[in-house]
Scaffold this motif. Structure first.
Motif, short mmCIF file in Angstrom:
data_model
loop_
_atom_site.label_atom_id
_atom_site.label_comp_id
_atom_site.label_asym_id
_atom_site.label_seq_id
_atom_site.Cartn_x
_atom_site.Cartn_y
_atom_site.Cartn_z
N SER A 198 -5.57 -2.09 -2.23
CA SER A 198 -4.62 -2.72 -1.32
C SER A 198 -5.07 -1.99 -0.07
O SER A 198 -4.57 -2.66 1.06
N VAL A 199 -5.79 -0.73 0.03
CA VAL A 199 -6.18 -0.35 1.50
C VAL A 199 -7.31 -1.17 1.99
O VAL A 199 -7.31 -1.41 3.33
N LEU A 200 -8.14 -1.55 1.06
CA LEU A 200 -9.19 -2.52 1.40
C LEU A 200 -8.60 -3.80 1.94
O LEU A 200 -9.10 -4.21 3.29
N ALA A 201 -7.60 -4.26 1.45
CA ALA A 201 -6.96 -5.67 1.79
C ALA A 201 -6.35 -5.36 3.28
O ALA A 201 -6.48 -6.03 4.09
N LEU A 202 -5.55 -4.10 3.51
CA LEU A 202 -5.21 -3.74 4.64
C LEU A 202 -5.94 -3.76 5.76
O LEU A 202 -6.00 -4.14 6.90
N ALA A 203 -7.48 -2.92 5.65
CA ALA A 203 -8.16 -2.71 6.36
C ALA A 203 -8.68 -3.97 6.83
O ALA A 203 -9.62 -4.27 7.81
N ARG A 204 -8.81 -5.12 6.07
CA ARG A 204 -9.29 -6.22 6.33
C ARG A 204 -8.55 -7.31 7.28
O ARG A 204 -8.90 -8.12 7.78
N ARG A 205 -7.25 -7.04 7.10
CA ARG A 205 -6.37 -7.65 7.94
C ARG A 205 -6.40 -7.32 9.48
O ARG A 205 -5.47 -6.87 10.04
N THR B 178 0.93 -1.29 0.12
CA THR B 178 -0.12 -0.11 0.19
C THR B 178 0.77 1.35 0.08
O THR B 178 0.87 2.02 -0.79
N LEU B 179 1.81 1.22 0.74
CA LEU B 179 2.75 2.47 0.85
C LEU B 179 3.56 2.57 -0.51
O LEU B 179 3.55 3.84 -0.83
N THR B 180 3.87 1.57 -1.07
CA THR B 180 4.74 1.73 -2.40
C THR B 180 3.76 2.18 -3.45
O THR B 180 4.09 3.04 -4.44
N ILE B 181 2.49 1.76 -3.36
CA ILE B 181 1.68 2.36 -4.24
C ILE B 181 1.43 3.91 -3.99
O ILE B 181 1.38 4.52 -5.23
N TYR C 77 14.18 14.67 -12.59
CA TYR C 77 14.53 13.36 -12.25
C TYR C 77 13.20 12.45 -11.58
O TYR C 77 13.52 11.50 -11.23
N GLY C 78 12.00 13.09 -12.15
CA GLY C 78 10.68 12.44 -11.71
C GLY C 78 10.55 11.09 -12.46
O GLY C 78 9.83 10.13 -11.79
N ALA C 79 11.07 10.87 -13.70
CA ALA C 79 10.92 9.67 -14.30
C ALA C 79 11.54 8.58 -13.68
O ALA C 79 11.09 7.40 -13.74
N THR C 80 12.76 8.85 -13.41
CA THR C 80 13.61 7.96 -12.58
C THR C 80 13.03 7.59 -11.38
O THR C 80 13.11 6.26 -11.07
N LEU C 81 12.54 8.40 -10.50
CA LEU C 81 11.98 8.15 -9.24
C LEU C 81 10.85 6.95 -9.38
O LEU C 81 10.53 6.09 -9.07
N HIS C 82 9.85 7.60 -10.66
CA HIS C 82 8.56 6.69 -10.97
C HIS C 82 9.11 4.93 -11.26
O HIS C 82 8.81 4.34 -11.09
N SER C 83 10.05 5.10 -12.20
CA SER C 83 10.70 3.81 -12.69
C SER C 83 11.33 2.86 -11.46
O SER C 83 10.95 1.69 -11.41
N VAL C 84 12.04 3.38 -10.75
CA VAL C 84 12.56 2.94 -9.58
C VAL C 84 11.51 2.21 -8.68
O VAL C 84 11.50 1.20 -8.06
N GLY C 85 10.48 3.24 -8.44
CA GLY C 85 9.13 2.96 -7.80
C GLY C 85 8.49 1.98 -8.30
O GLY C 85 7.97 0.99 -7.37
N ALA C 86 8.51 1.87 -9.50
CA ALA C 86 7.86 0.63 -10.13
C ALA C 86 8.26 -0.54 -9.77
O ALA C 86 7.46 -1.58 -9.64
N ARG C 87 9.45 -0.69 -9.77
CA ARG C 87 10.30 -1.87 -9.61
C ARG C 87 9.98 -2.52 -8.05
O ARG C 87 9.64 -3.47 -7.89
N VAL C 88 10.16 -1.48 -7.00
CA VAL C 88 9.93 -1.66 -5.80
C VAL C 88 8.50 -2.04 -5.26
O VAL C 88 8.16 -3.02 -4.65
N MET C 89 7.46 -1.16 -6.30
CA MET C 89 5.88 -1.77 -6.15
C MET C 89 5.82 -3.11 -6.46
O MET C 89 5.07 -3.87 -5.96
#
Length: 122
Positions: free
Chosen positions: A115-122, A24-27, A42-54
Protein backbone atom coordinates in the motif's frame (compact mmCIF):
# COMPACT_ATOMS: atom_id res chain seq x y z
CA UNK A 1 -17.41 14.74 -24.50
CA UNK A 2 -13.68 14.04 -24.72
CA UNK A 3 -12.93 17.42 -23.12
CA UNK A 4 -15.12 16.55 -20.14
CA UNK A 5 -13.39 13.18 -19.71
CA UNK A 6 -10.01 14.92 -19.84
CA UNK A 7 -11.16 17.44 -17.24
CA UNK A 8 -12.35 14.66 -14.92
CA UNK A 9 -9.06 12.74 -15.19
CA UNK A 10 -7.14 14.86 -12.63
CA UNK A 11 -10.08 14.68 -10.23
CA UNK A 12 -10.26 10.89 -10.61
CA UNK A 13 -6.51 10.62 -10.07
CA UNK A 14 -6.82 12.70 -6.88
CA UNK A 15 -9.64 10.48 -5.65
CA UNK A 16 -7.47 7.44 -6.38
CA UNK A 17 -4.57 8.91 -4.41
CA UNK A 18 -6.86 9.73 -1.48
CA UNK A 19 -8.30 6.19 -1.54
CA UNK A 20 -4.80 4.66 -1.48
CA UNK A 21 -3.75 7.01 1.34
CA UNK A 22 -6.84 6.06 3.35
CA UNK A 23 -6.15 2.39 2.79
CA UNK A 24 -2.52 2.81 3.88
CA UNK A 25 -3.60 4.69 7.01
CA UNK A 26 -6.17 2.05 7.96
CA UNK A 27 -3.61 -0.74 7.57
CA UNK A 28 -1.19 1.15 9.77
CA UNK A 29 -3.91 1.66 12.37
CA UNK A 30 -4.59 -2.08 12.24
CA UNK A 31 -0.99 -2.69 13.25
CA UNK A 32 -1.44 -0.30 16.17
CA UNK A 33 -4.70 -1.93 17.21
CA UNK A 34 -3.01 -5.35 16.99
CA UNK A 35 -0.58 -4.16 19.63
CA UNK A 36 -3.49 -2.90 21.72
CA UNK A 37 -5.17 -6.27 21.23
CA UNK A 38 -2.35 -7.79 23.25
CA UNK A 39 -2.36 -5.19 26.01
CA UNK A 40 -5.86 -3.77 26.52
CA UNK A 41 -9.18 -5.43 27.27
CA UNK A 42 -10.94 -3.51 24.47
CA UNK A 43 -8.11 -4.07 21.97
CA UNK A 44 -9.99 -6.90 20.27
CA UNK A 45 -12.95 -4.62 19.64
CA UNK A 46 -10.72 -1.93 18.16
CA UNK A 47 -9.01 -4.46 15.91
CA UNK A 48 -12.34 -5.92 14.79
CA UNK A 49 -13.82 -2.52 13.94
CA UNK A 50 -10.56 -1.53 12.23
CA UNK A 51 -10.73 -4.66 10.07
CA UNK A 52 -14.11 -3.60 8.76
CA UNK A 53 -12.88 -0.08 8.06
CA UNK A 54 -9.75 -1.41 6.32
CA UNK A 55 -11.86 -3.71 4.15
CA UNK A 56 -14.12 -0.81 3.26
CA UNK A 57 -11.06 1.27 2.35
CA UNK A 58 -9.91 -1.55 0.06
CA UNK A 59 -13.29 -1.54 -1.67
CA UNK A 60 -13.07 2.24 -2.01
CA UNK A 61 -9.66 1.78 -3.64
CA UNK A 62 -11.23 -0.52 -6.26
CA UNK A 63 -13.98 2.02 -6.93
CA UNK A 64 -11.48 4.88 -7.24
CA UNK A 65 -9.30 2.85 -9.60
CA UNK A 66 -12.25 2.05 -11.85
CA UNK A 67 -13.36 5.69 -11.86
CA UNK A 68 -9.83 6.85 -12.71
CA UNK A 69 -9.55 4.32 -15.54
CA UNK A 70 -12.96 4.37 -17.20
CA UNK A 71 -13.63 8.05 -17.97
CA UNK A 72 -10.11 8.94 -19.06
CA UNK A 73 -9.36 5.68 -20.83
CA UNK A 74 -6.11 5.35 -18.91
CA UNK A 75 -4.26 2.21 -17.97
CA UNK A 76 -6.23 -0.64 -16.45
CA UNK A 77 -3.23 -1.50 -14.27
CA UNK A 78 -4.47 0.37 -11.14
CA UNK A 79 -7.76 -1.54 -11.37
CA UNK A 80 -5.93 -4.88 -11.35
CA UNK A 81 -3.74 -3.72 -8.46
CA UNK A 82 -6.77 -2.59 -6.46
CA UNK A 83 -8.59 -5.87 -7.14
CA UNK A 84 -5.50 -7.82 -6.13
CA UNK A 85 -5.35 -5.82 -2.94
CA UNK A 86 -8.99 -6.57 -2.22
CA UNK A 87 -8.19 -10.28 -2.58
CA UNK A 88 -5.29 -9.88 -0.11
CA UNK A 89 -7.61 -8.02 2.27
CA UNK A 90 -10.12 -10.87 2.01
CA UNK A 91 -7.44 -13.44 2.84
CA UNK A 92 -6.34 -11.20 5.71
CA UNK A 93 -9.85 -11.04 7.16
CA UNK A 94 -10.41 -14.80 6.81
CA UNK A 95 -7.04 -15.65 8.39
CA UNK A 96 -7.78 -13.24 11.24
CA UNK A 97 -11.21 -14.73 11.91
CA UNK A 98 -9.70 -18.23 11.76
CA UNK A 99 -6.95 -17.16 14.20
CA UNK A 100 -4.08 -18.14 11.90
CA UNK A 101 -1.36 -15.68 12.96
CA UNK A 102 1.28 -17.41 10.81
CA UNK A 103 -0.61 -16.06 7.76
CA UNK A 104 -2.35 -13.04 9.28
CA UNK A 105 0.69 -11.19 10.65
CA UNK A 106 3.09 -11.51 7.69
CA UNK A 107 0.28 -10.74 5.25
CA UNK A 108 -0.49 -7.56 7.18
CA UNK A 109 3.14 -6.46 6.82
CA UNK A 110 3.11 -7.26 3.09
CA UNK A 111 -0.15 -5.38 2.63
CA UNK A 112 1.21 -2.31 4.37
CA UNK A 113 4.35 -2.38 2.23
CA UNK A 114 2.37 -2.78 -0.98
CA UNK A 115 0.00 0.00 0.00
CA UNK A 116 2.88 2.38 0.75
CA UNK A 117 4.43 1.43 -2.59
CA UNK A 118 1.14 2.10 -4.43
CA UNK A 119 0.88 5.46 -2.66
CA UNK A 120 4.43 6.38 -3.60
CA UNK A 121 3.72 5.56 -7.25
CA UNK A 122 0.72 7.89 -7.39
Amino acid sequence: MADQAAANAPRSASFLRIAIALQTLTIFLQAVSAGLLLTLPYGATLHSVGARVMYGASMLYVLAAVLAWKPGGGSVRPVWQACGFLVLASVQVVSGIAHVPSVHLPLGVVMFGLSVLALARR
